[in-house]
Scaffold this active site. Structure first.
Site, mmCIF file in Angstrom:
data_model
loop_
_atom_site.group_PDB
_atom_site.id
_atom_site.type_symbol
_atom_site.label_atom_id
_atom_site.label_comp_id
_atom_site.label_asym_id
_atom_site.label_seq_id
_atom_site.Cartn_x
_atom_site.Cartn_y
_atom_site.Cartn_z
ATOM 1 N N ASP A 87 44.819 42.789 56.024
ATOM 2 C CA ASP A 87 45.376 42.959 57.019
ATOM 3 C C ASP A 87 44.942 43.922 58.184
ATOM 4 O OD1 ASP A 87 47.077 40.639 56.795
ATOM 5 O OD2 ASP A 87 48.896 41.928 56.327
ATOM 6 N N LYS A 95 52.850 44.099 62.885
ATOM 7 C CA LYS A 95 52.734 42.608 63.057
ATOM 8 C C LYS A 95 53.422 41.704 62.393
ATOM 9 C CE LYS A 95 51.020 40.953 58.809
ATOM 10 N NZ LYS A 95 51.974 40.374 58.104
HETATM 11 O O1 C5P Z 1 44.422 42.629 50.696
HETATM 12 P P1 C5P Z 1 45.562 43.291 50.232
HETATM 13 O O2 C5P Z 1 45.568 44.332 49.400
HETATM 14 O O3 C5P Z 1 46.613 43.599 51.251
HETATM 15 O O4 C5P Z 1 46.241 42.062 49.379
HETATM 16 C C1 C5P Z 1 47.547 42.204 48.542
HETATM 17 C C2 C5P Z 1 47.548 41.393 47.673
HETATM 18 O O5 C5P Z 1 47.851 40.012 48.223
HETATM 19 C C3 C5P Z 1 45.985 40.911 46.770
HETATM 20 O O6 C5P Z 1 46.119 41.520 45.659
HETATM 21 C C4 C5P Z 1 46.424 39.263 46.476
HETATM 22 O O7 C5P Z 1 47.206 39.241 45.429
HETATM 23 C C5 C5P Z 1 47.340 39.005 47.681
HETATM 24 N N1 C5P Z 1 46.522 38.013 48.771
HETATM 25 C C6 C5P Z 1 45.933 37.100 48.611
HETATM 26 N N2 C5P Z 1 45.187 36.344 49.368
HETATM 27 C C7 C5P Z 1 44.988 37.016 50.510
HETATM 28 C C8 C5P Z 1 45.421 38.222 51.049
HETATM 29 C C9 C5P Z 1 46.593 38.830 49.870
HETATM 30 O O8 C5P Z 1 46.083 36.351 47.538
HETATM 31 N N3 C5P Z 1 44.295 36.088 51.657
#
Ligand code: C5P
Length: 315
Positions: free
Chosen positions: A141, A11
């Site tokens: 995501d 994406k």
């Molecule tokens: O959700 P995911 O594990 O992909 O996110 C990775 C990191 O990105 C999270 O640990 C966080 O620090 C940051 N993040 C965030 N806010 C979001 C998505 C991700 O702060 N909406």
């Protein structure tokens, strides 16, 4: 029991606005997400035992419990113990084409493919909403990677509203092979630099959300106004990533110099530009290659697509 081969698309973020920080460490976002046809292939084969095995030929992809693909299979085994006991474990092979640590949701789309594939293999009959919920337990995501197409995403990224499909764009992607950006670092740095002093009250947040739902990029997509879509590309995370990585900024400037709308995807470091034809995309790719003749720079041409996870074959 059947084996499945799935195509898992990457994406790009056409729009990424950070609304506020949250007590759980995440951020409320407003994003427009778009699937592209740069994709990995995920093969799932039934195993006679109760194990989860993972193989990937890419040196930077972990082949154990640290991989989101492994976590996806383990989550399915935990949530559906009867199916796991009945059908047994799975042998997963990832054929990597999407660059790693790139801001293109490569890991998330692989995990999404495992959820979709095990739903079929274990004959669970879960619908898309249920799969998206399971995906949200794995990463922000993943729900989008299950849904695919063109979506407005809010919350952490897990609340999705479909937007009219945009079919006519090609994408030139550029990434330095040796460079990857930690998503957590990008958001935390943004939080410290831009959100601490900027205390948003409820009405400001409401206003910001309103702006996105009825906002310019959404209406440009609804009206299929391609010129405006290009003009309205936006990513708040560029404010922290570009100053730290001047070579990414240079890529962005090179796309602009060529007259393209260039933007960083997610937390980067991939930069993309949109074009109206494959020929134009190829010309842009060649021009960037000539302007920045760095052997570490990888470039791809891809196309917008309406789907994210597809079953390529089953037998
Ligand atoms: O959700 P995911 O594990 O992909 O996110 C990775 C990191 O990105 C999270 O640990 C966080 O620090 C940051 N993040 C965030 N806010 C979001 C998505 C991700 O702060 N909406």
């Amino acid at each position: 029991m059947r084996s499945y081969s799935l195509i898992a698309s990457a994406k790009i973020n056409l729009y990424l606005e950070i609304i506020r920080d949250r007590p759980d460490g995440y951020h409320d976002l407003l994003m427009v997400l778009q699937s592209i046809d740069l994709a990995d292939q995920i093969d799932l084969c039934p195993l006679g035992t109760d194990a989860i095995h993972l193989h990937c030929d890419h040196p930077e992809v972990p082949q154990d419990h640290r991989n989101l693909v492994y976590k996806a299979a383990a989550l399915m085994a935990e949530k559906f113990p009867d199916a796991f006991a009945k059908y047994g474990g799975v042998n997963i092979t990832i054929h990597k084409r999407i660059p790693v640590g790139a801001g293109l949701a490569g890991g998330s789309t692989n995990a999404a493919a495992v959820l979709v594939g095990l739903n079929l293999m274990w004959e669970l009959g879960l619908n898309q909403r249920q799969l998206q919920y399971l995906g949200s337990l794995l990463g922000s995501d993943v729900p989008f990677c299950i849904a695919g197409g063109t979506m407005l995403a809010t919350g952490r990224g897990e609340f999705l509203t479909p937007l009219p499909a945009i079919d006519n764009f090609y994408v030139v992607l550029a990434k330095y092979r040796s460079l990857s950006v930690s998503t957590a670092w990008a958001y935390q740095t943004y939080r410290h630099q831009y959100l601490r002093s900027d205390v948003l009250n409820a009405s400001a947040i409401g206003h910001s959300k309103q702006r996105a739902y009825s906002g310019q990029i959404v209406s440009a997509i609804t009206r299929q106004n391609e010129k405006q879509i290009c003009q309205l590309l936006h990513n708040d995370l560029e404010r922290v990533v570009l100053p730290k990585y001047p070579q990414v900024q240079r890529l962005q400037e090179e796309f602009q110099r060529l007259g393209c709308a260039g933007m960083m995807s997610g937390s980067g470091p991939t930069v993309f530009a949109l074009t109206k034809s494959q020929q134009e995309a190829q010309q842009v790719l060649e021009s960037v290659k000539r302007a920045i003749p760095d052997p570490d720079l990888d470039l791809w041409v891809s196309k917008f697509t309406r789907s994210s996870i597809c079953v390529a074959s089953s037998n």
